[in-house]
Design an enzyme around this catalytic site. Structure first.
Site, short mmCIF file in Angstrom:
data_model
loop_
_atom_site.label_atom_id
_atom_site.label_comp_id
_atom_site.label_asym_id
_atom_site.label_seq_id
_atom_site.Cartn_x
_atom_site.Cartn_y
_atom_site.Cartn_z
N ASN A 195 8.19 -0.61 1.62
CA ASN A 195 8.81 0.42 2.43
C ASN A 195 10.12 -0.13 2.99
OD1 ASN A 195 8.28 -0.98 4.93
ND2 ASN A 195 6.21 -0.13 4.95
N LEU A 196 10.90 0.70 3.65
CA LEU A 196 12.24 0.29 4.06
C LEU A 196 12.19 -0.88 5.04
CD1 LEU A 196 15.27 0.70 3.94
CD2 LEU A 196 15.04 2.43 5.75
N ALA A 197 11.26 -0.84 6.00
CA ALA A 197 11.18 -1.93 6.97
C ALA A 197 10.84 -3.25 6.28
CB ALA A 197 10.14 -1.60 8.03
N GLU A 198 9.90 -3.21 5.33
CA GLU A 198 9.54 -4.42 4.60
C GLU A 198 10.72 -4.92 3.77
OE1 GLU A 198 4.78 -3.41 3.92
OE2 GLU A 198 6.28 -2.68 2.51
N ASP A 264 -0.27 3.44 -0.65
CA ASP A 264 -1.32 3.32 -1.66
C ASP A 264 -1.22 4.46 -2.67
OD1 ASP A 264 -2.25 1.15 -0.20
OD2 ASP A 264 -3.79 2.30 0.84
#
Length: 477
Positions: A195-198, A264
């Site tokens: 995801n963007l934060a990761e 998921d």
């Protein structure tokens, strides 16, 4: 343009990673505790669903593919329950059970569709190493089309690069849902889905989609990946192949109730689509549509082909009423609904001369879950219970009228005096009965409660009954 929905029936996907059991307690919140400034939740329902890597596999199964999970668990009740849930959904399991360890369990307390608190039960997996995971994985790879690594940094994937190497030697593409800031662990994978934060934790803040694509392509080149698919919440997704043009996919979500497990669903849809021969760009577009569907559901959930087809605009939304079924058809439908994360409510009765009281009762029963099963006494059973003059309406007509109600999903007949055997076969999440019974008096109570479900008695609408209706008709000649 979004591609047509492929057939997932023969696609085999292996999911290796952190297996979890998600538990939910539901209840009303109407006051603050006198002991501390926290809400008091009166729990009136509970449910369990596979989570983590197990939810990825559940998503594959819900799409119609064949899925198998691989990973460590404790040797405990939670592992047994997780295995039961996966078995019910048709997902194969290769567990490495470790005595003294906890199966990762997340307990969420929900009130008014809001998550109030989450409690995590986990202690790691002492002694579980790369060799143990590889020994579990290699036999499963033999007939798989795709390998998914679902990494929650809980200890199931001590050396993902080694697993990637083994899968690539076997000619299998590898999709990774990554965790942490060191993506070198995933060198050589086919695709990462952060995801963007990761993603920004690895490459730094990005000003816009173009910068995301640029940095993703550089990361793909550095790590010998084929591509990255960065999920960006309300901004949609960005697919950045190592070679070729990046694609920005706008969100398809209409309403967002819960993002739990959305990643998921994304990677499961990607895996199933790639395994079915869809190219990466089209598979990513399908995954984007699936994500838009699943965030409109509460809790860890899945997407069915019918929901995906409806979201693609190629067919009607799945109808609430799925009609009259026999017992094998019912059990198959229930398995599919459970694979989609839907709660099953079940009730029973004669339903002779359907009236407003029946309709009101069935509406309230349906609100206890996502799917409602109505078991109906056949004509001989009604006669034994109500007398030789009943039923007034024959079984086929009673079932047809019930199936026409939008609150009812499946109508199934039974011939015994009680539906206890049928209830045991279905094992609903919530068993509901109208009247003034005690829950313990209701047929099927013990087996439902023993399986983790609940039993509820609903009051009937005053002044509405078949007996009274028949009497009024007779009094008017």
């Amino acid at each position: 343009m979004t591609p047509p929905l492929p057939g997932f029936r023969d696609v085999r996907v292996v999911v290796a990673g952190d297996l979890m059991l998600d538990r939910y307690w539901h209840g009303a919140t109407q006051r603050i505790s006198p002991e501390a400034p926290v809400p008091v939740v009166r729990v009136d329902g509970a449910e369990e669903r596979p989570g983590g890597a197990a939810n990825v596999a559940l998503n594959v199964a819900a799409l119609g593919g064949e899925a198998q999970v691989v990973g460590p668990t404790g040797s405990d009740e939670a592992a047994d329950r997780l295995a039961e849930l996966l078995e019910a959904a048709g997902v194969g399991q290769r567990f490495h059970r470790i005595a003294g360890a906890d199966t990762i369990t997340k307990l969420r307390v929900i009130s008014r569709h809001q998550q109030l608190i989450r409690l995590d039960f986990e202690r790691g997996f002492p002694g579980f190493d790369h060799a143990a995971m590889l020994a579990l994985l290699e036999p499963a790879l033999a007939d798989a089309a795709v390998l998914v690594l679902s990494d929650y940094a809980k200890g199931a994937l001590p050396d993902p690069a080694g697993l990637i190497e083994a899968a690539r030697r076997a000619g299998r593409p590898v999709l990774v849902d990554p965790k942490g800031a060191d993506y070198r662990r995933y060198r050589g994978a086919s695709l990462l889905t952060p995801n963007l934060a990761e993603f920004e934790a690895v490459v730094g803040p990005c000003a816009d989609g173009d910068e995301i694509a640029k940095r993703a392509r550089q990361l793909a080149a550095d790590l010998e990946l084929e591509a990255l698919l960065v999920t960006r919440g309300e901004a949609g997704m960005t697919l950045a192949p190592r070679e070729g043009v990046a694609v920005h996919l706008p969100t398809r979500a209409r309403e967002v109730f819960d993002v739990t497990g959305a990643g998921d669903t994304v990677i499961a849809t990607l895996a199933a689509a790639l395994g079915a021969g869809v190219d990466l760009a089209d598979a990513s577009a399908l995954a984007n549509v699936a994500a838009g569907v699943v965030v409109g559901k509460l809790g860890t959930a899945t997407v069915t082909p019918a929901e995906l087809e409806a979201a693609l605009g190629g067919g009607p939304a799945p109808a609430a009423g799925s009609g009259v079924v026999d017992e094998p058809g019912l059990l198959a439908a229930v398995r599919q609904a459970r694979a989609a994360g839907e709660r099953i409510v079940m009730t029973n009765g004669c339903f002779d001369l359907l009236h407003a009281g029946h309709v009101d009762y069935l509406q309230r029963a349906r609100r206890r879950g996502e799917r409602l099963v109505v078991a109906v006494n056949d004509d001989a059973s009604v006669a034994r219970l109500k007398g030789a003059e009943r039923p007034v309406t024959p079984l086929a007509q009673r079932m047809a009228v019930l199936a026409a109600l939008d609150t009812v999903d499946w109508v199934v007949p039974f011939s015994e005096d009680t539906p206890a055997r049928l209830i045991e076969a279905v094992l609903p999440d919530r068993l509901v009965k109208g009247g003034d019974y005690q829950p313990e008096q209701i047929a099927g109570h013990d087996v439902v409660v023993a399986a983790g479900g609940s039993v509820e008695v609903l009051p009937l609408l005053a002044g509405a009954s078949t007996t009274d209706l028949i009497a009024r008709i007779r009094s008017r000649g």
